[in-house]
Structures are given as C-alpha cells and as structure tokens.
Design an enzyme around this catalytic site. Structure first.
Site, PDB file in Angstrom:
ATOM      1  CG  HIS A  26     -16.961 -18.540  14.219  1.00 39.11           C
ATOM      2  ND1 HIS A  26     -17.757 -17.427  14.041  1.00 39.11           N
ATOM      3  CD2 HIS A  26     -16.129 -18.223  15.247  1.00 39.11           C
ATOM      4  CE1 HIS A  26     -17.412 -16.490  14.905  1.00 39.11           C
ATOM      5  NE2 HIS A  26     -16.428 -16.960  15.650  1.00 39.11           N
ATOM      6  CG  ASP A  65     -17.797 -13.022  17.374  1.00 35.43           C
ATOM      7  OD1 ASP A  65     -17.824 -12.853  18.606  1.00 35.43           O
ATOM      8  OD2 ASP A  65     -17.381 -14.067  16.851  1.00 35.43           O
ATOM      9  CB  CYS A 105     -16.760 -15.296  23.715  1.00 38.89           C
ATOM     10  SG  CYS A 105     -18.383 -15.727  24.390  1.00 38.89           S
TER      11      CYS A 105
END
Length: 301
Positions: free
Chosen positions: A207, A17, A240
């Site tokens: 998260h 990530d 992201c």
C-alpha cells in the site's frame, strides 16, 4: 534477471481510505454510485467503508447503509478499529473485515490512543472471534517505512509485527507506506524479506501513498520482490487524518495502466475506472489530476 508476476490483484481503497479524510461531505448516494462504477471496471476486491466513531471520522457515518446497498461483487472489506466496530460490521453483513495497527507507537497513540503493543493485545481476541465466525481478516500495517512523528521505522519492527499477526491467524497483511516517504530500494528490501518469510502463510499486499511521486517506482520494486497484490485509490484520493503531510494513495488508473503496459494482467478497464472517477470528482474538495484521468478528460488515450 527478476521475474514479474503474470497477474496482479488490485484492491480498490477509494471509497474508504480515499474519502475518509475528505473535508467536503459526500452523500451516500454518490458513494454508492462510485462503488458500483468501480465494480463495473472489473475491480473485484474493494475497501468500502469504516465502522469508526462518526465523531472522529464523520465521513464514514453511513457505513451500515454503504454495506447494505453495495453490490456483492468479489471480496468487499470494511475497516473496524476495535471490538465494537467489528460487531457493528458483522451486524451489517460484512464478511471481510480489516483491522489496523501502526508500527510507530506515537502514530498509534495519536490514531487510537493506544501503544502498538496495547493495540495488538486488544486485537487478539477480536481476530480470534472473527476467524471463528468465518470472517476474512485483513491486517493493515501503518507506518511500515516512515512515521510523521518518529521518522524512519526499523524494518525488524515491521517484520515482527507481521509475524505476530500471522500467528493470530489473519488472512492478509496490507503493509503501508503511510506518508509516502519510502524509496524503491526500501520497498524491495522489506517486501522481499516479508515474501521470503511469509509467502504461503498469508496474502501479502503493498500500500503506497504518492507524496513524493515515487509510488509507481515502489510498486515496481515490490513486483520484483514477488508481491502481486496492491492497494490503490481511484483518482488518487486519500490521505490520513492522523498522518500530517500524507497525500493521496497511488491512483488505480495509473497503476493499472503501468501494469498492463508491461504485460501484467489486472482484469480492470482503465477507461471505466476513469469514468468512476468522473462520477466522484464533483463531490470532493480537491481537483483530481492523475495522469490517466487527465488523458481521459482530454480524450487522449
């Protein structure tokens, strides 16, 4: 008076990530060195890489090699968005696989070109096969609080999605504040309800992204709600590609420092995490300025 857990499990997500949205190509050898240094800090659960199309996420093109060359320490996850990704992950030797769905239909469509419902329908046989193969399955729930396209997410939609994943037999739910807009009250309310309803049926993990510098506060609120598993990213790396405005994940070193300071054991050495960050820092495009890493560089802790 709330009761905090005595121990917390940190799931390191930096290698996947943290690096997936990195514009600068990071060499395979640097990723492996980063992973091994993080493992040396005491981290036993880690998200290594992602079996996605290199066309969409070129940084993850070396996924097979990353799995093969990483030390087999604790539980190592790889992300697989679909049946093909899951097959490639198993062929590479992965024993723990993460799937993902956005609560927001718009986010999901921009991410994988499917509605949330279509994604769940497609994942059901994939999860069934993985469980039959003895694979540990982690379900990542994106946009659980806010969506960059739809705004605030209905809490019941999140809970219903989590219920469905549990009915499919997943082992863990990672519930994400994908764009870092949640506040501590919202964190407590969602995780308290999830913990009351699903505790004992599945592992629950929180998260948080640190876009508005509330991630540590949100983690503390989740602790009060009974959550004892958190995704973090060394150096605060991350973002992201399908969530405009989302900055990095909360930094592993800052979370571990806070937890240890209030008497919660993590089994992780903050200085060694900072040493791992030091290894990867020259190979990423943005300077790393997390609190504990800044102190480490100044030799001030």
């Amino acid at each position: 008076m709330f009761i905090l857990p005595k121990n917390v499990t940190i799931i390191e997500v930096g290698p996947r990530d943290g690096l997936q949205n990195e514009k600068k190509h990071v060499e395979e050898t640097e990723k492996i060195g980063f992973i091994h240094a993080l493992q040396e800090s005491g981290i036993t659960e880690m998200e290594l890489t992602s079996f996605v199309s290199p066309k969409w996420v070129p940084q993850m093109a070396d996924a097979k090699n990353i799995v093969g060359k990483s030390n087999k320490v604790g539980r190592q996850f790889v992300l697989a968005p679909n049946e093909k990704g899951a097959e490639l992950a198993m062929e590479a030797g992965a024993k723990s696989i993460a799937v993902f769905v956005g609560v927001s239909n718009t986010f999901n469509q921009k991410n994988i070109n499917r509605t949330t419902e279509e994604s769940m329908d497609a994942l059901e046989p994939v999860i069934d096969r993985l469980k039959n193969e003895g694979v540990f399955v982690r379900a990542c729930i994106s946009t659980a609080f806010y969506c960059p396209y739809e705004g605030k997410i209905n809490k019941e939609d999140v809970i219903n999605l989590c219920r469905r994943f549990v009915s499919m037999g997943v082992d863990e739910l990672s519930v994400a504040d994908t764009i870092g807009m949640a506040n501590p009250v919202e964190s407590y309310e969602l995780f308290n309800q999830l913990n009351e309803e699903l505790n004992g049926k599945v592992l629950l993990t929180a998260h948080f992204h640190d876009t508005r510098k509330m991630a540590l506060a949100n983690i503390f609120a989740a602790l009060q709600a009974g959550i004892d598993r958190f995704d973090t990213s060394a150096g605060g790396l991350g973002g992201c590609p399908f969530a405009p405005g989302a900055t990095g994940n909360i930094a592993t070193e800052d979370v571990v420092n806070m937890l240890e300071a209030i008497g919660i054991k993590t089994g992780i050495d903050v200085e060694k995490v900072c040493q791992a960050v030091e290894k990867i820092a020259p190979h990423v495009s943005q300077p790393i300025e997390t609190g504990m890493y800044r102190l480490y560089k100044n030799r001030d802790f």
